[in-house]
Design an enzyme around this catalytic site. Structure first.
Site, mmCIF file in Angstrom:
data_model
loop_
_atom_site.group_PDB
_atom_site.id
_atom_site.type_symbol
_atom_site.label_atom_id
_atom_site.label_comp_id
_atom_site.label_asym_id
_atom_site.label_seq_id
_atom_site.Cartn_x
_atom_site.Cartn_y
_atom_site.Cartn_z
ATOM 1 C CE LYS A 1 -1.879 2.941 1.876
ATOM 2 N NZ LYS A 1 -1.627 4.327 1.489
ATOM 3 C CB VAL B 1 -7.090 1.729 1.683
ATOM 4 C CG1 VAL B 1 -6.535 0.574 0.883
ATOM 5 C CG2 VAL B 1 -8.458 2.140 1.142
ATOM 6 N N GLY B 2 -5.038 1.572 4.217
ATOM 7 C CA GLY B 2 -3.871 1.060 4.949
ATOM 8 C C GLY B 2 -4.288 0.504 6.296
ATOM 9 C CD GLU C 1 10.337 12.873 11.144
ATOM 10 O OE1 GLU C 1 9.139 12.550 11.250
ATOM 11 O OE2 GLU C 1 11.210 12.105 10.726
ATOM 12 C CD GLU D 1 13.246 0.438 10.172
ATOM 13 O OE1 GLU D 1 13.693 1.394 10.846
ATOM 14 O OE2 GLU D 1 13.688 -0.714 10.249
ATOM 15 C CB CYS E 1 13.490 8.875 8.401
ATOM 16 S SG CYS E 1 14.457 7.660 7.514
HETATM 17 P P1 NAD Z 1 2.519 8.585 7.357
HETATM 18 O O1 NAD Z 1 2.689 7.815 8.606
HETATM 19 O O2 NAD Z 1 1.550 9.706 7.338
HETATM 20 O O3 NAD Z 1 2.053 7.618 6.173
HETATM 21 C C1 NAD Z 1 2.796 6.473 5.809
HETATM 22 C C2 NAD Z 1 1.852 5.455 5.182
HETATM 23 O O4 NAD Z 1 0.904 5.017 6.154
HETATM 24 C C3 NAD Z 1 1.057 5.957 4.003
HETATM 25 O O5 NAD Z 1 1.022 4.932 3.027
HETATM 26 C C4 NAD Z 1 -0.320 6.164 4.597
HETATM 27 O O6 NAD Z 1 -1.362 6.017 3.663
HETATM 28 C C5 NAD Z 1 -0.401 5.034 5.598
HETATM 29 N N1 NAD Z 1 -1.361 5.228 6.691
HETATM 30 C C6 NAD Z 1 -1.838 6.391 7.209
HETATM 31 N N2 NAD Z 1 -2.655 6.147 8.252
HETATM 32 C C7 NAD Z 1 -2.694 4.805 8.414
HETATM 33 C C8 NAD Z 1 -3.320 3.942 9.346
HETATM 34 N N3 NAD Z 1 -4.101 4.404 10.324
HETATM 35 N N4 NAD Z 1 -3.112 2.621 9.241
HETATM 36 C C9 NAD Z 1 -2.300 2.121 8.284
HETATM 37 N N5 NAD Z 1 -1.678 2.888 7.358
HETATM 38 C C10 NAD Z 1 -1.870 4.217 7.426
HETATM 39 O O7 NAD Z 1 3.981 9.048 6.944
HETATM 40 P P2 NAD Z 1 4.401 9.988 5.726
HETATM 41 O O8 NAD Z 1 4.013 11.388 6.058
HETATM 42 O O9 NAD Z 1 3.948 9.390 4.440
HETATM 43 O O10 NAD Z 1 6.001 9.850 5.768
HETATM 44 C C11 NAD Z 1 6.819 10.634 6.548
HETATM 45 C C12 NAD Z 1 7.247 9.898 7.797
HETATM 46 O O11 NAD Z 1 7.932 8.690 7.456
HETATM 47 C C13 NAD Z 1 8.249 10.670 8.635
HETATM 48 O O12 NAD Z 1 7.890 10.606 9.998
HETATM 49 C C14 NAD Z 1 9.572 9.940 8.411
HETATM 50 O O13 NAD Z 1 10.498 10.057 9.436
HETATM 51 C C15 NAD Z 1 9.107 8.548 8.258
HETATM 52 N N6 NAD Z 1 10.132 7.737 7.576
HETATM 53 C C16 NAD Z 1 10.869 6.861 8.324
HETATM 54 C C17 NAD Z 1 11.877 6.111 7.716
HETATM 55 C C18 NAD Z 1 12.696 5.138 8.521
HETATM 56 O O14 NAD Z 1 13.387 4.315 7.930
HETATM 57 N N7 NAD Z 1 12.630 5.177 9.843
HETATM 58 C C19 NAD Z 1 12.129 6.259 6.356
HETATM 59 C C20 NAD Z 1 11.359 7.157 5.622
HETATM 60 C C21 NAD Z 1 10.345 7.893 6.245
#
Ligand code: NAD
Length: 494
Positions: free
Chosen positions: A189, A226-227, A398, A265, A299
């Site tokens: 997803k 959907v996630g 962050e 992660e 990140c």
């Molecule tokens: P996000 O958590 O908003 O979304 C990530 C994914 O989760 C998307 O596909 C989203 O549709 C899905 N999602 C949202 N709500 C959900 C739920 N309730 N249940 C299941 N899935 C759901 O993150 P973002 O804004 O897309 O990405 C940025 C974040 O990702 C930052 O905090 C960054 O630090 C982190 N990140 C971490 C790493 C790592 O390796 N630690 C790497 C890259 C990004």
């Protein structure tokens, strides 16, 4: 439909998702727009999958795991992953253009997001082929007489992979390819802002590999539900997730009723401790570059710079000049190393955090706003905040923008305490002339990974992950492969 016009060509990615071997639109025909962040124009559409589509994808992955030979046939998996590697390689310029169109990543720095993950597909194929799935641990004494014990490493089952937008193709590959090679079936997803990096992966699997129907599925959607449906589905055995800590918590809670294995992660707020014997002219321009190069949307970015009070003014001056001279603008121009933020919403969040820092007493040294010469596109000026209170919001949350905060410290112990004053523990950096002293400081940082003097901790051959609220489990290295396997101990006659 308005399209993205560039010297590299117009690009609209694959609209359809992949469910049970078929590229398809959602039944209502609903779509959502993909916006190019450098032009603010609509680049095209993606199908807007539903909870019902997700349920069909999970059913297909469940059937493929339970009823096909995929989980047992390592040679076939090896063959399919080599096909996938070659197919990605053939499509790599298209994947690169999709990445730039969706994220606004500068073309000059796309290598780590296109070439590296493509190479990693081959790495996992070889690693999985060589892996010892059956280990004879010898004969063990028991009260009932001696027993030989063998450990059989088996795939976990159906893996749900949920990815963020910041490095979408890289993370789609990093979360799914080792899972597939280990014999699991997968439902991916991708994030709402980067659907095509996922749907193109699905198209390539369907059209250019022998990966059987149901083994790999991609559900594209503009809805968080959907996630959420994937992470709560009892037919899913494991969730592998990269994204924010808030979503990570929701995924852990959703998996609790079925005690799902969860690999997380999450976010970071990493510190860079600059020791008083460091070469500032080497360490700090590099720190400024790391802050800007992905528009700060990384990140592992060490965004909190801790400078010794004795060299504070000198350090701030070097950072100021590095950030003021950093080349940014149109991501299609090879001269630029920083593009826009991915969306208007992300830029507003970054600007809001900069404002909160100033309101809490930080000094704005450079940047802080929208560049006048780039009125179109979600650009943010490279920004330096000095005299930052380590307890303030801008030092704790962050930012995900091209922003560095600087805080002075007096002793190494103070620096370590400030670095560890965070709910996060993803990564960190130490710069210093005496490497043994820098190493000793690195071992006291409560994080999953540390870089010393610019020598990167990050790569496919070494485990990567977070401590504290930055995550659970590891990617990369043999440890990362084992996350997608479970050891079954079998006791048997000698
Ligand atoms: P996000 O958590 O908003 O979304 C990530 C994914 O989760 C998307 O596909 C989203 O549709 C899905 N999602 C949202 N709500 C959900 C739920 N309730 N249940 C299941 N899935 C759901 O993150 P973002 O804004 O897309 O990405 C940025 C974040 O990702 C930052 O905090 C960054 O630090 C982190 N990140 C971490 C790493 C790592 O390796 N630690 C790497 C890259 C990004």
């Amino acid at each position: 439909m308005t399209t993205v016009e560039t010297e590299f060509g117009v690009l609209a990615g694959e609209q359809r998702m992949l469910i049970d071997g078929e590229l398809q639109h959602t039944s209502s025909g609903a779509t959502f727009d993909v916006i190019h962040p450098a032009s603010e124009q609509v680049a095209g559409q993606a199908t807007d999958g539903t909870v019902e589509d997700m349920s069909r994808a999970v059913a297909a992955a469940r059937r493929a795991f339970d009823e096909s030979d995929w989980s047992r046939d390592v040679d076939f998996r090896y063959h399919c992953l080599h096909q996938l590697h070659d197919a990605f390689d053939r499509n790599k310029e298209r994947l690169r253009r999709i990445l730039i169109t969706e994220v606004g990543c500068p073309v000059t720095v796309t290598g780590s997001q296109i070439e590296s993950p493509i190479d990693e597909v081959r790495h996992w194929a070889e690693h999985g082929k060589a892996f010892e799935y059956l280990v004879d641990t010898g004969v063990h004494p028991t009260q009932m007489g001696p027993a030989r014990r063998k450990i059989h490493y088996e795939p976990i089952g159906v893996v749900g992979a949920i990815t963020p937008w910041n490095v979408p193709f890289y993370l789609n590959v990093a979360e799914t390819v080792p899972a597939l090679m280990a014999g699991n079936t997968v439902v991916l997803k991708p994030a709402q802002l980067t659907p095509w990096s996922g749907s193109e992966y699905g198209r390539i699997v369907a059209e250019e590999t022998d990966i059987p129907a149901g083994v790999f599925n991609v559900v594209v959607s503009n809805a968080n539900e959907v996630g959420a449906a994937l992470s709560a589905d009892p037919r899913v055995d494991m969730i592998t997730f990269t994204g924010s800590t808030a979503t990570g918590r929701a995924i852990l809670a959703a998996g609790a009723p079925t005690v799902k294995k969860t690999l997380l992660e999450l976010g970071g707020k990493s510190a860079h401790i600059v020791l008083d014997d460091a070469d500032l002219n080497s360490a700090l321009p590099m720190a400024a570059m790391m802050a800007c190069v992905m528009s700060g949307q990384s990140c592992i970015l060490p965004s909190r710079i801790l400078l010794p009070r004795s060299r504070y003014d000198e350090g701030v001056e070097i950072l100021k000049s590095s950030m003021e001279n950093f080349p940014y603008g149109d991501p299609w121009d090879p001269g630029n190393m920083q593009g826009p933020q991915i969306s208007d919403g992300q830029r507003k969040k970054v600007l809001g955090l900069i404002r909160s820092g100033i309101d809490s007493g930080a000094r704005l040294v450079t940047g802080g706003g929208i560049p006048e010469h780039l009125p179109t596109g979600y650009y943010t000026q490279p920004t330096l905040l000095a005299d930052v209170d380590p307890d303030s919001q801008v030092a704790q949350e962050e930012i995900f923008g091209p922003v560095l905060t600087v805080t002075p410290y007096d002793t190494d112990d103070d620096a370590i305490a400030i670095a560890n004053n965070s709910i996060y523990g993803l990564s960190g950096e130490v710069s210093g002339g005496d490497v043994d002293r820098a190493f000793a400081v690195a071992t006291r940082m409560r994080t999953g990974n540390v870089t010393i003097n610019g020598k990167s901790h990050f790569g496919i051959t070494s485990p990567f992950g977070g401590t504290k609220q930055s995550g659970l489990g590891r990617r990369n290295g043999d440890e990362g492969y084992r996350e997608y396997l479970e050891g079954k101990t079998i006791g048997m006659p000698e």
